[in-house]
Scaffold this active site. Structure first.
Site, short mmCIF file in Angstrom:
data_model
loop_
_atom_site.label_atom_id
_atom_site.label_comp_id
_atom_site.label_asym_id
_atom_site.label_seq_id
_atom_site.Cartn_x
_atom_site.Cartn_y
_atom_site.Cartn_z
N THR A 51 0.88 -1.18 -0.16
CA THR A 51 -0.05 -0.16 -0.17
C THR A 51 0.89 1.22 0.08
OG1 THR A 51 -1.68 -1.14 1.04
CG2 THR A 51 -1.79 1.37 1.23
N ALA A 53 8.10 1.41 2.18
CA ALA A 53 8.25 1.57 3.67
C ALA A 53 8.58 2.95 3.99
CB ALA A 53 9.67 0.98 4.16
N LYS A 91 6.74 0.55 9.14
CA LYS A 91 5.71 0.72 8.03
C LYS A 91 4.18 1.31 8.62
CE LYS A 91 4.98 -2.49 5.01
NZ LYS A 91 4.57 -1.25 4.21
N GLY A 92 3.19 1.60 7.99
CA GLY A 92 2.03 1.83 8.47
C GLY A 92 1.91 3.37 8.29
N GLY A 93 2.63 4.18 7.54
CA GLY A 93 2.47 5.44 7.40
C GLY A 93 0.78 5.71 6.56
N GLY A 94 0.59 4.71 5.72
CA GLY A 94 -0.81 4.59 5.27
C GLY A 94 -1.85 3.65 5.77
N GLU A 136 -0.55 -5.69 5.87
CA GLU A 136 0.86 -5.68 5.34
C GLU A 136 1.82 -6.49 6.17
OE1 GLU A 136 1.22 -1.22 3.74
OE2 GLU A 136 1.97 -1.67 5.59
C1 5RP Z 1 1.15 2.06 4.37
C2 5RP Z 1 2.84 1.81 4.32
C3 5RP Z 1 3.63 2.39 3.21
O1 5RP Z 1 4.57 1.32 2.63
C4 5RP Z 1 4.52 3.43 3.56
O2 5RP Z 1 3.77 4.40 4.24
C5 5RP Z 1 5.20 3.92 2.40
O3 5RP Z 1 4.28 4.88 1.62
P1 5RP Z 1 4.98 5.72 0.35
O4 5RP Z 1 5.47 4.70 -0.79
O5 5RP Z 1 3.73 6.47 -0.23
O6 5RP Z 1 5.99 6.39 0.97
O7 5RP Z 1 3.53 1.37 5.15
O8 5RP Z 1 0.82 1.40 5.34
#
Ligand code: 5RP
Length: 226
Positions: A34, A89, A100-103, A109
């Protein structure tokens, strides 16, 4: 010429595709992560004519994007094993341990990563750190336990902040823990898993990446777990 953030994401997603494509066949199931980097991978996969069977998605958003490319999306419970899991990540260290987990998709995941033979993590090199913790560590929490969990996280030395207005695909809340300097990621991952009310934490240390691809001005670097 300096590459844009979008170009760096596209380049590392293309490198991951080029790496896995020769290993795929008509029976292969892929795990798809994600975020904006994973989205680049989905688009490259969707525009390719590589042969594979189906994909397991780590979020509703990724499932929708996969379907928009007519890629069959299946439930994890319907597959034996996932050949490759490709995901981004928020931070990565030299041991291929991740935040992870910004999204807000960390729980699914982590589940998809656990079911995968090879986890290929893709990011631009701004995500590379010596010590994890600059990025606030996401924790998925059962909503009724938010306060209980925040107290426990504070006692561990972090500064927990409830992510306002966010509900995960699992119907839970996210707490971001600021000001951590994570020198022992595996131990902290285990400790966080013991807090009642925590569904999952965003440290991917026990099951980190197998391959980390990092894009930068000089191209894509590939790191492998030792
Ligand atoms: C989502 C995640 C993403 O992998 C993480 O936030 C990186 O996102 P991006 O590719 O937009 O920088 O862990 O839960």
């Amino acid at each position: 010429m300096t590459r844009t953030a979008q170009e760096l994401k596209r380049e590392v997603a293309q490198a991951a595709f080029d790496f896995i494509a020769p290993h795929l066949d008509a029976n292969a199931v892929l795990g798809i992560g994600t975020g904006s980097t994973a989205n680049e991978f989905i688009d490259i996969l969707g525009q390719s004519d590589v042969s594979f069977k189906s994909a397991v998605a780590s979020s509703e958003a990724s499932a929708e994007r996969l379907r928009s490319h007519n890629i069959p999306v299946v439930e994890l419970n319907s597959v034996d094993r996932i050949a490759f899991y490709i995901d981004g990540a928020d931070e990565a260290n030299a041991h291929l341990e991740l935040i992870k987990g910004g999204g807000a998709a960390l729980t699914r995941e982590k589940i998809v990563a656990a079911a995968s033979d090879v986890f290929v993590c893709i990011a631009d090199e701004s995500k590379e750190v010596a010590t994890l913790g600059r990025f606030p560590l996401p924790i998925e929490v059962i909503p009724m336990a938010e306060r209980l969990v925040m107290t426990a996280l504070g006692a561990l030395g972090g500064r927990p902040v409830l992510r306002a207005g966010v509900v995960t695909d699992n119907g839970n809340s996210i707490i971001d823990v600021h000001d951590l300097h994570i020198t022992a990621p595996k131990a902290l991952e285990t400790t966080l898993n013991q807090i009642t009310g925590v569904v999952c934490n965003g440290l991917f240390a026990h099951r980190g990446a197998d391959i980390l691809m990092l894009s930068g001005e000089s191209g894509v670097r590939v790191l492998r777990a030792s």
